[in-house]
Design a protein around this motif. Structure first.
Motif, PDB file in Angstrom:
ATOM      1  N   PRO A 183      -4.794  -8.056 -10.532  1.00  0.00           N
ATOM      2  CA  PRO A 183      -4.585  -6.849  -9.719  1.00  0.00           C
ATOM      3  C   PRO A 183      -5.864  -6.085  -9.432  1.00  0.00           C
ATOM      4  O   PRO A 183      -6.029  -5.516  -8.343  1.00  0.00           O
ATOM      5  N   GLU A 184      -6.784  -6.064 -10.396  1.00  0.00           N
ATOM      6  CA  GLU A 184      -8.038  -5.330 -10.179  1.00  0.00           C
ATOM      7  C   GLU A 184      -8.880  -5.976  -9.083  1.00  0.00           C
ATOM      8  O   GLU A 184      -9.682  -5.294  -8.421  1.00  0.00           O
ATOM      9  N   ALA A 187      -6.622  -5.129  -5.518  1.00  0.00           N
ATOM     10  CA  ALA A 187      -6.420  -3.733  -5.101  1.00  0.00           C
ATOM     11  C   ALA A 187      -7.370  -3.262  -4.002  1.00  0.00           C
ATOM     12  O   ALA A 187      -6.933  -2.625  -3.027  1.00  0.00           O
ATOM     13  N   LEU A 218       1.036  -4.123  -9.268  1.00  0.00           N
ATOM     14  CA  LEU A 218       0.190  -3.379  -8.322  1.00  0.00           C
ATOM     15  C   LEU A 218       0.936  -3.140  -7.018  1.00  0.00           C
ATOM     16  O   LEU A 218       0.931  -2.012  -6.480  1.00  0.00           O
TER      17      LEU A 218
END
Length: 457
Positions: A183-184, A187, A218
């Protein structure tokens, strides 16, 4: 110089192409006997690699004799002729329903058989684009700049889709030591023009999965906090027939809220010869209705959702054969055997003290990804060449995608036909290949280029 043998002599005693050149360029003026044609093709194929030693390809290279009989008996049936072959169409729908159940679809769903995961991905991504455009039009917003987010660990077909269908690819680069995305990573790339995010279940590079759970969380937050509904497509080409049986409690499928579509290759760990793939939607509404064509063909009106039209029925029937032949219990048995042999091979490689294993303690396809632990006078490409030249093993060496392009790894795929004895032999051959390279050093660059470095799609 003697005269050429008479055709009658060749027919009686040997093969006319033992000394004649074979047709290669010009369309032949005359034909030849069926036996000659069969021998001509057979002699060419005799120079091919041995599929049993091809540890590069994910594609199935062996099926049971009974399955082969089903295939042979149905090669002449055109799958698209539903009016003439309605039972084949029904069997396709059975497979779709069974896979939807395997992937935990919450209710009534739909899908399609495809030539493989490449076609399934094209169709799934087209549906993402059409549904995004419909949402944007309903909101009175622009539809001029669609984008699609995925990692550098995907199959090349994702980039092909973006180029062919005018979608901006937002590719998350890999990093040394980090060969999947989470997710990081996703995003920063997601916005209101994102038609979807693609996550991989079982990458062809190292056999691991993207953080599908984290990416789903996310996207759920984006929907709740910003009102941006971005669907998640799971490219389970390799992993869709592995995770349900080796890691049944690991969520990656329709148990996750934003997962709206999944593709899987029946001709990989679905254990069917090429080519057969599947595209499964979470709900019927996830398939953009504009992409479904109602067509009156040979006296019957059919709904078609496909890029290809005519195609054989045999592999659809072979897939159904496998689903009913193995069931959950049988697939679990086969996958666990492959996993056990992969672990044995990994242990043997580690015991040599030469290699570093890539993510062996993580959820992974039944394969071993490894690299030299320390710099040597030779590299992974040299080992791959030595294995191929001396022992006939096809174990690919390749560099990873950006920004991990300086990392070279090898990958041995442990398939249904790779027995424990074969694993032991392979490990010995790898050790002997390294011992040979210790003495003579690396292979010349021109030789190294001959190594098959593809990712085995």
């Amino acid at each position: 110089m003697g005269t050429l043998p008479h055709d009658d002599d060749a027919e009686m005693f040997g093969n006319r192409f033992a000394i004649e050149e074979v047709p290669t360029s010009s369309f032949p003026t005359g034909g030849m006997s069926a036996v000659d044609a069969m021998r001509l093709v057979g002699e060419d194929l005799a120079l091919e690699g041995d599929p049993a030693r091809n540890l590069a390809t994910f594609v199935t290279t062996w099926m049971e004799p009974e399955a082969q009989r089903v295939i042979a008996a149905n090669l002449h049936r055109n799958f698209i002729d539903h009016a003439e072959y309605p039972r084949t169409a029904e069997i396709e729908q059975r497979c779709i329903r069974m896979l939807a159940d395997l992937f935990h679809a919450p209710g009534e769903t739909t899908g399609a058989r495809t030539q493989g995961s490449s076609e399934a991905i094209m169709l799934g991504a087209l549906s993402l684009k059409w549904n995004w455009r419909k949402r944007r039009e309903s909101a009175g917003a622009s539809t001029s700049s669609p984008n699609l987010v995925f990692g550098g660990d995907v199959h090349v077909v994702w980039e092909k889709f973006c180029r062919y269908f005018d979608v901006e690819p937002r590719i998350v680069p890999l990093k040394p030591g980090k060969y999947t995305i989470g997710p990081e990573d996703v995003a920063p790339h997601v916005d209101e023009n994102t038609i979807g995010v693609a996550a991989v279940l079982g990458t062809t590079f190292t056999g691991h999965k993207d953080d599908v759970v984290g990416i789903d969380q996310l996207l759920v937050r984006l929907k709740q906090e910003r009102g941006i509904d971005v669907p998640l497509h799971v490219d389970a080409a390799s992993g869709g027939f592995v995770w349900p049986f080796l890691y049944p409690d690991s969520p990656w499928d329709f148990r996750l809220e934003q997962v709206r579509s999944i593709n899987v290759s029946g001709h990989k760990f679905g254990l069917v010869y090429p080519g057969i793939g599947w595209l499964i939607f979470r709900e019927r509404s996830d398939l953009a209705p504009e992409l479904v064509f109602e067509e009156n063909y040979l006296g019957k009106t059919d709904a078609t959702f496909t890029l290809n039209f005519s195609t054989g029925s045999a592999m659809v029937l072979a897939q159904y054969y496998n689903l009913v032949r193995y069931g959950r219990h049988g697939y679990t048995y086969v996958m666990r055997n492959m996993q056990l042999n992969a672990r044995v091979l990994a242990e043997k490689l580690q015991a040599m003290g030469r290699f570093e294993l890539i993510g062996a303690d993580e959820e992974q396809l039944p394969l071993v990804a490894f690299r030299l632990a320390e710099p040597q006078a030779y590299d992974e490409f040299d080992i791959a060449w030595q294995l191929s030249a001396e022992r006939g093993w096809m174990v690919p060496a390749y560099t990873l995608p950006p920004d991990a392009q300086d990392v070279t790894i090898m990958r041995a795929l442990v398939k249904q036909t790779l027995s424990r004895e074969h694993v032991d032999t392979l490990a010995r051959d790898i050790e002997e290949a390294c011992a040979t390279l210790d003495k003579k050093g690396g292979v010349h660059e021109s030789e190294r280029r001959k190594v098959v470095t593809g990712s085995g799609h």
